[in-house]
Design a protein around this motif. Structure first.
Motif, mmCIF file in Angstrom:
data_model
loop_
_atom_site.group_PDB
_atom_site.id
_atom_site.type_symbol
_atom_site.label_atom_id
_atom_site.label_comp_id
_atom_site.label_asym_id
_atom_site.label_seq_id
_atom_site.Cartn_x
_atom_site.Cartn_y
_atom_site.Cartn_z
ATOM 1 N N LEU A 172 0.862 -1.040 -0.097
ATOM 2 C CA LEU A 172 0.352 -0.034 -0.421
ATOM 3 C C LEU A 172 0.876 1.466 -0.455
ATOM 4 C CD1 LEU A 172 -2.927 -1.006 2.405
ATOM 5 C CD2 LEU A 172 -3.255 0.256 0.348
ATOM 6 N N PRO A 173 1.562 1.544 0.606
ATOM 7 C CA PRO A 173 2.589 2.432 0.476
ATOM 8 C C PRO A 173 3.399 3.332 -0.646
ATOM 9 C CG PRO A 173 3.124 1.053 2.663
ATOM 10 C CD PRO A 173 2.556 0.099 1.624
ATOM 11 N N SER A 174 3.284 1.727 -1.534
ATOM 12 C CA SER A 174 4.018 2.312 -3.138
ATOM 13 C C SER A 174 3.167 2.423 -3.738
ATOM 14 C CB SER A 174 4.876 1.012 -3.273
ATOM 15 O OG SER A 174 5.866 1.088 -2.871
ATOM 16 N N VAL A 175 1.807 2.059 -3.808
ATOM 17 C CA VAL A 175 0.471 2.199 -4.526
ATOM 18 C C VAL A 175 -0.352 3.792 -4.202
ATOM 19 C CG1 VAL A 175 -1.914 1.782 -5.234
ATOM 20 C CG2 VAL A 175 -0.274 0.133 -4.455
ATOM 21 N N VAL A 176 -0.430 4.768 -5.116
ATOM 22 C CA VAL A 176 -0.870 6.578 -5.789
ATOM 23 C C VAL A 176 -2.335 6.024 -6.282
ATOM 24 C CG1 VAL A 176 1.507 7.318 -5.205
ATOM 25 C CG2 VAL A 176 0.054 6.410 -8.030
ATOM 26 N N SER A 177 -2.743 7.493 -6.605
ATOM 27 C CA SER A 177 -4.121 7.525 -6.958
ATOM 28 C C SER A 177 -3.687 9.130 -7.927
ATOM 29 C CB SER A 177 -5.473 8.264 -6.465
ATOM 30 O OG SER A 177 -4.895 8.928 -5.174
ATOM 31 N N LEU A 178 -4.462 9.044 -8.756
ATOM 32 C CA LEU A 178 -3.912 10.069 -9.902
ATOM 33 C C LEU A 178 -5.482 11.135 -10.235
ATOM 34 C CD1 LEU A 178 -2.153 7.878 -10.805
ATOM 35 C CD2 LEU A 178 -1.323 9.297 -12.252
ATOM 36 N N GLU A 179 -5.154 12.363 -10.398
ATOM 37 C CA GLU A 179 -6.433 13.138 -10.728
ATOM 38 C C GLU A 179 -5.639 14.023 -11.827
ATOM 39 O OE1 GLU A 179 -7.636 15.439 -7.303
ATOM 40 O OE2 GLU A 179 -8.023 13.750 -6.083
ATOM 41 N N VAL A 180 -6.191 13.651 -13.250
ATOM 42 C CA VAL A 180 -5.835 14.321 -14.591
ATOM 43 C C VAL A 180 -6.884 15.388 -15.225
ATOM 44 C CG1 VAL A 180 -5.052 13.739 -16.688
ATOM 45 C CG2 VAL A 180 -4.700 11.991 -14.759
ATOM 46 N N ARG A 181 -5.958 15.830 -15.777
ATOM 47 C CA ARG A 181 -7.257 16.923 -16.408
ATOM 48 C C ARG A 181 -7.001 17.532 -17.511
ATOM 49 N NH1 ARG A 181 -7.438 18.605 -10.777
ATOM 50 N NH2 ARG A 181 -9.814 18.839 -9.865
ATOM 51 N N GLY A 182 -7.372 17.865 -18.489
ATOM 52 C CA GLY A 182 -6.969 18.072 -19.505
ATOM 53 C C GLY A 182 -8.025 18.698 -20.413
ATOM 54 N N GLY A 183 -8.022 19.899 -20.564
ATOM 55 C CA GLY A 183 -9.042 20.835 -21.927
ATOM 56 C C GLY A 183 -10.729 21.435 -20.596
ATOM 57 N N SER A 184 -11.068 20.226 -21.354
ATOM 58 C CA SER A 184 -12.906 19.888 -20.797
ATOM 59 C C SER A 184 -12.765 18.125 -20.125
ATOM 60 C CB SER A 184 -13.690 19.567 -22.149
ATOM 61 O OG SER A 184 -13.902 19.149 -22.317
ATOM 62 N N GLU A 185 -12.115 17.598 -20.106
ATOM 63 C CA GLU A 185 -11.624 16.541 -19.310
ATOM 64 C C GLU A 185 -11.107 16.169 -18.632
ATOM 65 O OE1 GLU A 185 -11.781 13.076 -22.675
ATOM 66 O OE2 GLU A 185 -10.204 14.267 -23.684
ATOM 67 N N SER A 186 -11.625 15.162 -17.770
ATOM 68 C CA SER A 186 -10.537 14.653 -16.416
ATOM 69 C C SER A 186 -10.843 13.260 -16.790
ATOM 70 C CB SER A 186 -11.145 15.578 -15.137
ATOM 71 O OG SER A 186 -12.852 15.777 -14.850
ATOM 72 N N GLY A 187 -10.237 12.798 -15.350
ATOM 73 C CA GLY A 187 -10.274 11.824 -15.085
ATOM 74 C C GLY A 187 -9.502 11.152 -13.548
ATOM 75 N N THR A 188 -9.851 9.708 -12.888
ATOM 76 C CA THR A 188 -8.645 9.746 -11.666
ATOM 77 C C THR A 188 -8.561 7.755 -12.776
ATOM 78 O OG1 THR A 188 -10.758 8.825 -10.741
ATOM 79 C CG2 THR A 188 -10.121 10.454 -10.124
ATOM 80 N N GLY A 189 -7.673 7.719 -11.473
ATOM 81 C CA GLY A 189 -6.781 6.488 -12.063
ATOM 82 C C GLY A 189 -5.308 6.174 -10.805
ATOM 83 N N SER A 190 -5.018 4.969 -10.601
ATOM 84 C CA SER A 190 -3.596 4.474 -9.993
ATOM 85 C C SER A 190 -2.765 4.562 -10.637
ATOM 86 C CB SER A 190 -4.182 3.279 -9.483
ATOM 87 O OG SER A 190 -5.618 3.281 -8.766
#
Length: 479
Positions: A172-190
């Motif tokens: 778990l300490p090595s796992v991250v979450s990502l919040e991504v934005r670009g133009g009118s789009e956005s998303g999340t991931g790992s």
């Protein structure tokens, strides 16, 4: 003494002797009429020995002055009648009378005292009733003012390293979450942290930020920072990003995906639906599964030779690690099978027990190339496939299409002796039934790997060894 009529039970006074007939010489001490004692039935006059005595109500009677009135004749009393000892019985007509208490002369209980006693008894009875009601109603309502639940014995959060909890705490300490934005789009991931402070994730997670967007990384210690794209490969759906800071987070260990077999236990870790640090477990349910992964709109889609698992994987798990029982990454979660769209979560449905991960041996090669060159090569053997063929295996096209030869001259397949019209049956002993299986099998190999092909020509089976080549690498486009 005034004339008074009283009820009287002879058993109350031992001075009365057994009656043997009429006794002379007694009556009212004052010389008046003798008192009358009433019973149910005929009247009688009690017999008494000479001398004074106290009647049941306190009156003194002296020596009778004269003969008593004549007594009516009657049968002799029965022997041993109840209440008065031997040889005595009441006159015929009924049982001995009970004395009544008369308060008119002040000798018995007074009305005030009786009222006080009645009130006292009512209070005591009320209190007793209330207490009884409390006991009954309190018990039925489950109330107990002295009720205490015992404390649990002292425990420990330590778990064996090989347990699911032990593996999760390691990774778990090595796992991250990502919040991504670009133009009118956005998303999340790992994603997960590897050697050098780099983070591996899916290309379709960061693609929207490839033209000037923003990526923010959140670590398990709740700290966050921005990151930039180092390189991404749409053909394998792998990307590498570099955060500004890692806050001392450890890197994860990479395993060997070729050593996995169906039934091995696995653990998926990531941020499904934005829920960071989520752990799910399952097994490897299949291997070498050809799956299309990539963007939701079909942009940058990729064919991957996936590890299939029944560990729950949901939107947001993309890019997170699939680890073995030793806590080593054996795949990158990239796709899920669904029964259709239309759910309330952005049109995506949840896990139905079919998740797919890119084997880590392929990820390792792609990540190295992205970090060192900014791009990754795509493995190939230089053939065109006949998409109309419906038989066993995969057939190489028989003739050129749009100016492209069925077998690229001087390419890997040409050098191995493959010809137009040959039917490829197996690759390294693994049967291939359609073009998708052949493509993902070749792409899972690294350029330079030697692979044994079993093929059929003119009805006879043959084998040959093919050295995997690579398509021309695209120009590097780091952000």
């Amino acid at each position: 003494m005034t004339d008074d009529t009283r009820s009287f039970d002879a058993s109350d006074r031992p001075e009365f002797l057994p009656a043997e007939g009429p006794r002379p010489g007694w009556g009212n001490p004052a010389g008046g009429p003798a008192p009358q004692y009433r019973r149910p039935g005929p009247e009688f006059t009690p017999h008494h020995t000479t001398g004074p005595y106290q009647d049941p109500f306190g009156d003194q009677y002296g020596q009778p002055p004269g003969p008593p009135p004549t007594q009516p004749a009657g049968p002799p009393p029965p022997v041993n009648a109840y209440g008065m000892g031997p040889s005595w019985a009441p006159p015929p007509g009924g049982a001995p009378p009970q004395p009544s208490r008369d308060t008119r002369d002040g000798k018995g209980p007074r009305t005030g005292l009786m009222a006080f006693l009645a009130v006292l008894i009512a209070l005591v009875a009320g209190a007793a009733g209330s207490y009884g009601t409390y006991l009954l109603s309190g018990s039925s309502a489950g109330l107990d003012p002295n009720y205490v639940i015992p404390s649990a014995p002292a425990g420990t959060t330590a778990r064996p390293p090989e347990s699911v909890a032990g593996v999760a705490s390691k990774v778990l300490p090595s796992v991250v979450s990502l919040e991504v934005r670009g133009g009118s789009e956005s998303g999340t991931g790992s994603g997960f942290l590897i050697k050098g402070g780099y983070i591996v994730t899916n290309n379709h997670v960061v693609a929207v930020a490839s033209t000037g967007g923003e990526i923010r990384i959140k670590f398990s210690n709740r700290k966050s920072t921005t990151a930039r794209i180092v390189g991404r490969d749409p053909n394998s759906d792998i990307a590498v990003v570099k955060p500004e800071e890692t806050f001392g987070s450890p890197e994860v260990a990479l395993g060997n995906s070729d050593s996995m077999v169906v039934g091995d236990p696995v653990i998926a870790i990531g941020s499904p639906l934005g829920l960071t640090g989520t752990v799910t477990t399952g097994i490897v349910s299949s291997l070498n599964r050809p799956v299309e992964a990539g963007g939701e709109s079909g942009r940058d889609s990729a064919l991957i030779n996936a590890i299939q698992t029944d560990a729950a994987i949901n939107p947001g798990n993309s890019g997170g690690p699939l680890v073995n029982a030793r806590g080593e990454v054996i795949g990158v979660n990239s796709a899920i099978a669904t029964l259709g769209s239309g759910s309330s979560l952005g049109g995506q449905t949840g896990s139905i027990g079919l998740g797919f991960a890119i084997p880590v041996n392929q990820v390792r090669r792609i990540a190295e190339e992205l970090i060192t060159t900014g791009s990754a090569r795509t493995s190939r053997i230089g053939i065109s496939i006949d998409q109309q063929y419906q038989g066993q295996g995969v057939r190489i096209a028989a003739q050129a299409e749009r100016g492209v030869e069925p077998v690229t001259p001087d390419g890997p397949a040409d050098k191995a002796g493959l010809r137009p019209g040959d039917v490829i049956l197996e690759v390294d002993g693994q049967p291939v039934s359609d073009s998708r299986e052949l493509i993902v099998t070749i792409r899972s190999k690294a350029p330079g790997d030697q692979v044994v092909f079993k093929y059929q020509r003119a009805g006879s089976d043959r084998t040959t060894t093919v050295t995997i080549g690579a398509a021309p690498a695209p120009s590097a486009q780091p952000s």
